[in-house]
Design a protein around this motif. Structure first.
Motif, short mmCIF file in Angstrom:
data_model
loop_
_atom_site.label_atom_id
_atom_site.label_comp_id
_atom_site.label_asym_id
_atom_site.label_seq_id
_atom_site.Cartn_x
_atom_site.Cartn_y
_atom_site.Cartn_z
N ILE A 156 0.87 -1.17 0.00
CA ILE A 156 0.00 0.00 0.00
C ILE A 156 0.91 1.22 0.00
O ILE A 156 2.01 1.21 0.55
CB ILE A 156 -0.98 0.02 1.19
N PHE A 157 0.46 2.28 -0.68
CA PHE A 157 1.24 3.50 -0.84
C PHE A 157 0.37 4.71 -0.52
O PHE A 157 -0.84 4.69 -0.74
CB PHE A 157 1.69 3.71 -2.30
N SER A 158 1.01 5.77 -0.06
CA SER A 158 0.38 7.08 -0.11
C SER A 158 0.62 7.71 -1.48
O SER A 158 -0.27 8.32 -2.06
CB SER A 158 0.95 8.01 0.98
N VAL A 159 1.86 7.55 -1.98
CA VAL A 159 2.23 8.08 -3.30
C VAL A 159 3.03 7.01 -4.03
O VAL A 159 3.69 6.18 -3.41
CB VAL A 159 3.06 9.37 -3.19
N ASP A 160 2.97 7.05 -5.32
CA ASP A 160 3.70 6.09 -6.15
C ASP A 160 4.88 6.81 -6.78
O ASP A 160 4.75 7.52 -7.77
CB ASP A 160 2.75 5.55 -7.23
N ALA A 161 6.05 6.66 -6.17
CA ALA A 161 7.21 7.47 -6.54
C ALA A 161 7.94 6.89 -7.75
O ALA A 161 7.90 5.69 -8.01
CB ALA A 161 8.16 7.57 -5.36
N LYS A 162 8.66 7.75 -8.45
CA LYS A 162 9.55 7.32 -9.53
C LYS A 162 10.66 8.35 -9.69
O LYS A 162 10.53 9.51 -9.27
CB LYS A 162 8.79 7.14 -10.84
#
Length: 455
Positions: A156-162
């Motif tokens: 689970i994520f708050s934000v999906d970083a890249k």
């Protein structure tokens, strides 16, 4: 009830809570439990009696990533994929895993999952905890089908970083936590307890830099409500530490401590933790999941002995890199002795405990990780007759320092023999390998993959 008897020239059990090796014993399995360990040949429906086997509690790997490792395999060694020395987590692993889950069909995702489980079993693991994207739920299907004891840990994520082109991390602004919780809850409802309770879930917020405080508190509360293990990536890179310092004015370990979730946490890596962080983690009863080889390839020493020496319960996992627990504990021994300048740290018995009974204790499973009457019949047998293992004085030292996954002979899970003579009966391993590799190669062909691998 079936009765299976296994002969061990050496049998790793325990006596008064201390690891102990017995010579020339039979382990009798009735149904899915160990019934007895005895010197005489017992009556049984099936006997495995080849001499020279070292019978161990089923090996436990509590941190692995089948899919993302496959995506990166043979591309990210020698520094490839690291933009401005950034961790490959956000340059390669996370973006290409997400893209692959979207690109591949359910059948292709299943092929990748089967290939991963095949490698895990051939590496001797009987229990695996696997954090992965919720879009790769085929991991559950493959584990069920192929007989692995499996703790699936959908992220689970708050934000999906890249990573940006300059290597810095774009954390975005979108809050995806509500949909992530919905997916996790749906998977828990579907899979928890499947396969005679071989299949379970763990709660796995991705990392301290991708999960905000509200999500972490909610995830921890949900894990406690359902009594499932709680794991996350912690201080796995200097950039993560810098990000948390900038946001919250503290280290990742201090951040989690403020949220009340360090006690009992299964913390993956922790390689960028300070000594004061380690002291805090030891005080709180945090468990470190040490995966030394994946960091060694980038020039970082993830020393098992550093964590263990700080008083932290330290386990060993593969992080998906090679999926070879014997190779991983060998690396843990070497790296620890070099970094700590001591031959006496990270001993063979310690490292075997780290992938057996200490791992079982970390997830509150006294029925696993031990070869004792009453325990679940999860057993890993290693053939110690090979020339590179002979002559042999101490089977534990030989296992850690000389053996490798090619010596894995038998793997039993829940009283069922899954691996015999190093192979999976009933499965065409060559076909599984071809199908999994072909699916991953579709991801490699993407322009964004080529750009990511270029570094």
């Amino acid at each position: 009830m079936s009765r299976i008897a296994l002969f061990g020239s050496h049998v790793l059990t325990e006596r008064d809570g201390v690891q102990h090796v017995l010579r020339d014993q039979w382990v009798l399995v009735e149904g899915n439990r160990i019934a007895a360990i005895q010197p005489g040949r017992p009556a049984a429906d099936t006997h495995y009696e080849a001499p020279g086997r070292f019978l161990l509690p089923g090996l436990m790997n509590l941190h692995n990533h089948c899919f993302s490792e496959a995506v990166a395999r043979s591309h990210t060694e020698d520094g490839n994929g690291r933009k401005n020395n950034q961790s490959i987590v956000y340059t390669v692993l996370m973006p290409l895993s997400k893209r692959g889950a979207e690109l591949l069909s359910a059948e292709e995702r299943m092929a990748v999952a089967r290939l991963g489980v095949l490698q895990l079993l051939k590496g001797g693991a009987t229990t695996v905890m696997e954090p992965f994207r919720a879009g790769m739920a085929e991991m559950f299907d493959a584990a069920l089908e192929m007989g692995l004891r499996f703790y699936g840990a959908p992220y689970i994520f708050s934000v999906d970083a890249k990573a940006r082109p300059d290597g810095s991390v774009d954390y975005g602004m979108a809050d995806s936590s509500e949909s992530a919780f919905a997916e996790w809850n749906a998977l828990h409802a579907k899979w928890e307890g499947a396969g005679n309770d071989r299949i379970r879930l763990a709660m796995s917020p991705h990392a301290t830099d991708t999960c905000g405080p509200e999500l972490l508190r909610a995830a921890h509360a949900r894990a406690r409500e359902l009594n499932v293990p709680f794991t996350t990536h912690l201080a796995q890179s200097p950039s993560e530490v810098a990000t948390i310092q900038a946001r919250h004015g503290c280290s990742p370990a201090e951040y989690l401590d403020r949220l009340g979730i360090l006690p009992g946490l299964l913390a993956a890596h922790a390689v960028s933790s300070s000594d004061s962080d380690l002291a805090l983690m030891a005080e709180r009863g945090t468990v470190v999941l040490n995966c030394p080889r994946v960091f060694a390839r980038s020039g970082t020493t993830a020393s098992f002995a550093r964590f263990a020496g700080a008083g932290i319960r330290t386990l060993v996992g593969t992080d998906g890199y090679n999926m070879d627990l014997l190779g991983e504990i060998n690396a843990a021994a070497i790296i620890s002795k070099v970094t700590e300048h001591s031959a006496t740290v990270a001993t063979a018995p310690e490292l075997i405990d780290a992938i057996t009974r200490h791992a079982a204790d970390a997830i509150h499973r006294p029925d696993l990780g031990r070869l004792v009457p009453g325990a679940l019949a999860d057993i890993t047998a290693v053939d110690m007759t090979h020339p590179h293992l002979q002559p042999m004085h101490d089977p534990r030292r030989a296992l850690v320092w000389l053996a490798n996954r090619a010596n894995i002979d038998l793997v039993m899970v829940d009283g069922r023999m899954i691996l015999e003579n190093g192979n999976l009966p009933g499965f065409d391993e060559a076909a599984l390998t071809r199908a999994g590799a072909a699916a991953v190669e579709k991801i490699w062909a993407l322009p964004e993959a080529q750009a990511a691998f270029a570094g």
